[in-house]
Every structure is written in structure tokens, then in C-alpha cells.
Design an enzyme around this catalytic site. Structure first.
Site, PDB file in Angstrom:
ATOM      1  CD  GLN A  88      81.475   8.137  28.583  1.00 29.02           C
ATOM      2  OE1 GLN A  88      80.907   9.274  28.167  1.00 29.02           O
ATOM      3  NE2 GLN A  88      82.475   7.835  27.992  1.00 29.02           N
ATOM      4  CG  HIS A 137      79.376  14.615  29.960  1.00 33.96           C
ATOM      5  ND1 HIS A 137      80.773  13.860  29.805  1.00 33.96           N
ATOM      6  CD2 HIS A 137      78.829  14.130  28.906  1.00 33.96           C
ATOM      7  CE1 HIS A 137      80.704  13.236  28.728  1.00 33.96           C
ATOM      8  NE2 HIS A 137      79.733  13.334  28.171  1.00 33.96           N
ATOM      9  CD  GLU A 151      77.629  13.849  25.139  1.00 31.69           C
ATOM     10  OE1 GLU A 151      78.638  14.439  25.022  1.00 31.69           O
ATOM     11  OE2 GLU A 151      77.225  12.884  25.864  1.00 31.69           O
ATOM     12  CG  HIS A 178      75.419   9.891  28.553  1.00 33.43           C
ATOM     13  ND1 HIS A 178      75.924  10.883  29.529  1.00 33.43           N
ATOM     14  CD2 HIS A 178      76.845  10.117  27.888  1.00 33.43           C
ATOM     15  CE1 HIS A 178      77.074  11.477  29.527  1.00 33.43           C
ATOM     16  NE2 HIS A 178      77.595  10.779  28.213  1.00 33.43           N
ATOM     17  NE  ARG A 210      86.308   5.297  30.859  1.00 33.96           N
ATOM     18  CZ  ARG A 210      87.514   6.048  30.986  1.00 33.96           C
ATOM     19  NH1 ARG A 210      88.309   5.940  31.870  1.00 33.96           N
ATOM     20  NH2 ARG A 210      88.127   6.790  30.004  1.00 33.96           N
TER      21      ARG A 210
END
Length: 327
Positions: free
Chosen positions: A103, A105, A122, A180, A200
Site C-alpha cells: 500500500q 497513503h 503512521e 509499505h 492498494r
């Protein structure tokens, strides 16, 4: 108005195709008859998944309602000024019994343009790892858009990815834009911006029980990926007994690991933020002006910003927790 106290929330459990049972066997959580519990959302302000208080006189109220009532007393004045009634962090445990999809973000700017949402930076703390478990964070060589697309189209994307063997206590900081994936056998604590926007990239050609492959976001991901390369993606830190040791600090959150085997006094007068504890090991008691609260292994608790001085008392033996706040 009654004074605030350490607040617990009812976890929100999510079934995932790659989920397992370690929420129950390691973290002592009761997720009912969910067949594959992949995620436990410990504290969430995400629309449709708002956490509900489970203890004290606020039990039954949701997170948005108590922010509306207590504002800066709950989250900190500077946090409330910036985010209003939206809680800025999403706190999770993730149990991967199979590889998660690869993935990326988007950052705040791209996410605002496309989704009118915050981006997602994150971090992961490895709370459990089976032998051979891997974490992907970033690339293993310098990569540009052209050779990324070639590898992707040739089905060889994983050849470009950096993998670390996952061990308990490992920390990975995943800024928005970094490719990641959590590998099979990992149990992680995840701290992230409040956002549910994920692109994704690759899902190992898996099919669901209806024979459908999960949607990929190939074009969306291209503009979000940070192609820069680093030789080291795992955070370096050295835990110290009876001290808070910083493991990640960024504009969105700061996380410390705290290991203690005796009573600790915590003074939060200077931070003007809520504090979150995620319990990785042991059980302890929080003693404050509002009384005391026992916290068990696997539990998460929110310390309101108005509780500026508290004491942490181990119940028996050593305690390890993650301490999260916004600077």
C-alpha cells in the site's frame, strides 16, 4: 461538571481476509465469533467507527460527544483549536495471519484535493512476530517512476521492496508516500492520522470468497508514492527502565516507549495534549486526582489533557507501554 478521568473505550473489531486470533490469545480481547479478526480499533474518530466510552460516568457516550462537551480539557487547547471535534489520531492493533496488501497513503495535500480528508502518516510497533515474519517499508534501491512501472507491469514489484525481519519491539515510521506492507505473522500496534484513505498497489492476486480480486488503485498510487530511497527504515532506539524513551516524533504525533517496574510520576503540564497509553506488557494502575484506574495487558486508555499529573503503579513485575501525544 464532573472532573475527567482516564478513559477507556470499547474496541471496534474488524474482520479481514488476512486476520487471525491473536487479539484474543495475546491481547486478551473478546471479539465474539468473528472468524478472522484483523484489526481492533482502540480509539477512533473515523466516521462510521466512532469509539464509545466503556468506563466511568461517561460510559455510553462516544468520542465526538465528549470532545464537544470537554473540548480542550479533553484533547488540549492547541489540539482543539486545530482539529475541533475531530479526534486527530486513529489507534489500532493489527493481527496479520497472512500478508497484507502492498500500500501507499497520500499526504495531507493530495488527500485534501482528492478526498477532502487528512493524509495518513503512521507508525508500527511490533507487539508479536512469528519466526520469519517480515515488514516492508520503502524501496531497497533508488527507484523512479519508470522502473517502478516496469517492475509493476512485469509482476516483479516485490523485487524493489525493502524487507526487515520483524521482531518484538521493532518500530517502523511510515510517512505518507512510503510504500509499505505488514507481513504474515506480525502483530502490530498502529498509530496514525485520522484517515481511512489507502491506495492498494498489489494484493498477491488474492481472491475473496466470491472469486473476485480486491480493487487496486494503480493510477491513484502513482502520484502518492515517494520514490526516495533510504538504507535504513527501522527506527533506532534503546529502551531504558523507568524512563520514557522517544521512538517517533513527527508533526502528527510523538510516541515514547515506557518500561517500568516501580511507581512513576508523570507530569504533562508542558504538552497541552491528551495522552494515550497502549499496554504492551503487564498491568498497572493509574492514580490521579479523579481516583484510580487499572489497565491490563492489551488495553488502551486516554488520559485527558486536564490530568496533568498522574502516577503509574505496576501491579506485579515489569510494564511496557506506548505513550502517545501531540507536541
Amino acid at each position: 461538571m464532573n472532573s475527567l478521568y482516564p478513559i477507556k473505550f470499547t474496541p471496534i473489531f474488524h474482520e479481514k481476509i488476512w486476520g487471525g486470533n491473536r487479539m484474543r490469545t495475546i491481547l486478551n480481547k473478546d471479539y465474539g465469533d468473528l472468524p478472522n479478526c484483523g484489526e481492533s480499533w482502540e480509539i477512533s474518530g473515523v466516521e462510521g467507527n466512532i469509539s464509545v466510552v466503556s468506563n466511568g460516568f461517561l460510559a455510553g457516550n462516544d468520542l465526538n460527544e465528549i470532545i464537544e462537551i470537554y473540548m480542550g480539557d479533553l484533547v488540549g487547547d492547541k489540539v482543539y483549536e486545530k482539529f475541533g471535534q475531530e479526534f486527530p489520531l486513529l489507534i489500532k492493533f493489527i493481527d496479520a495471519q497472512d500478508d497484507l496488501s502492498i500500500q501507499v497513503h497520500p499526504d495531507d495535500k493530495l488527500s485534501k484535493e482528492r478526498h477532502n480528508a487528512y493524509g495518513k502518516t503512521e507508525m508500527w510497533y511490533v507487539a508479536g512476530a512469528e519466526d520469519g515474519a517480515l515488514i516492508n517499508s520503502g524501496f531497497n534501491q533508488p527507484v523512479d517512476r519508470e522502473n517502478y512501472l516496469k517492475a509493476f507491469n512485469d509482476g516483479k514489484l516485490t523485487d524493489l521492496l525493502h524487507y526487515d525481519k520483524a521482531e518484538v519491539g521493532d518500530v517502523f515510521f511510515i510517512p505518507a508516500g512510503r510504500v509499505h506492507a505488514i507481513g504474515k505473522g506480525c502483530l502490530v500496534a498502529e498509530i496514525q492520522q485520522t484517515s481511512d484513505v489507502t491506495y492498494r498497489i498489489f494484493d498477491y492476486n488474492r481472491k475473496d470468497d466470491k472469486g473476485n480480486e480486491r480493487e487496486l488503485h494503480t493510477e491513484l498510487a502513482l502520484d502518492a508514492i515517494d520514490f526516495s530511497y533510504s538504507s535504513e527504515y527501522k527506527a533506532k532506539y534503546q529502551a531504558e527502565l523507568n524512563k520514557a524513551v522517544e521512538i517517533v516524533s513527527c508533526p502528527y504525533f510523538t510516541t515514547n516507549v515506557v518500561e517500568f517496574d516501580r511507581e512513576l510520576e508523570k507530569d504533562y503540564n508542558d504538552i497541552d495534549s491528551f495522552v494515550i497509553y497502549m499496554t504492551m506488557e503487564g498491568s498497572f494502575e493509574i492514580v490521579s486526582e479523579s481516583g484510580s484506574e487499572t489497565v491490563e495487558m492489551g488495553e488502551t486508555v486516554l488520559i485527558p489533557a486536564s490530568l496533568e499529573e498522574i502516577r503509574l503503579k505496576p501491579k506485579n513485575g515489569k510494564v511496557k507501554l506506548l505513550e502517545v501525544y501531540i507536541k
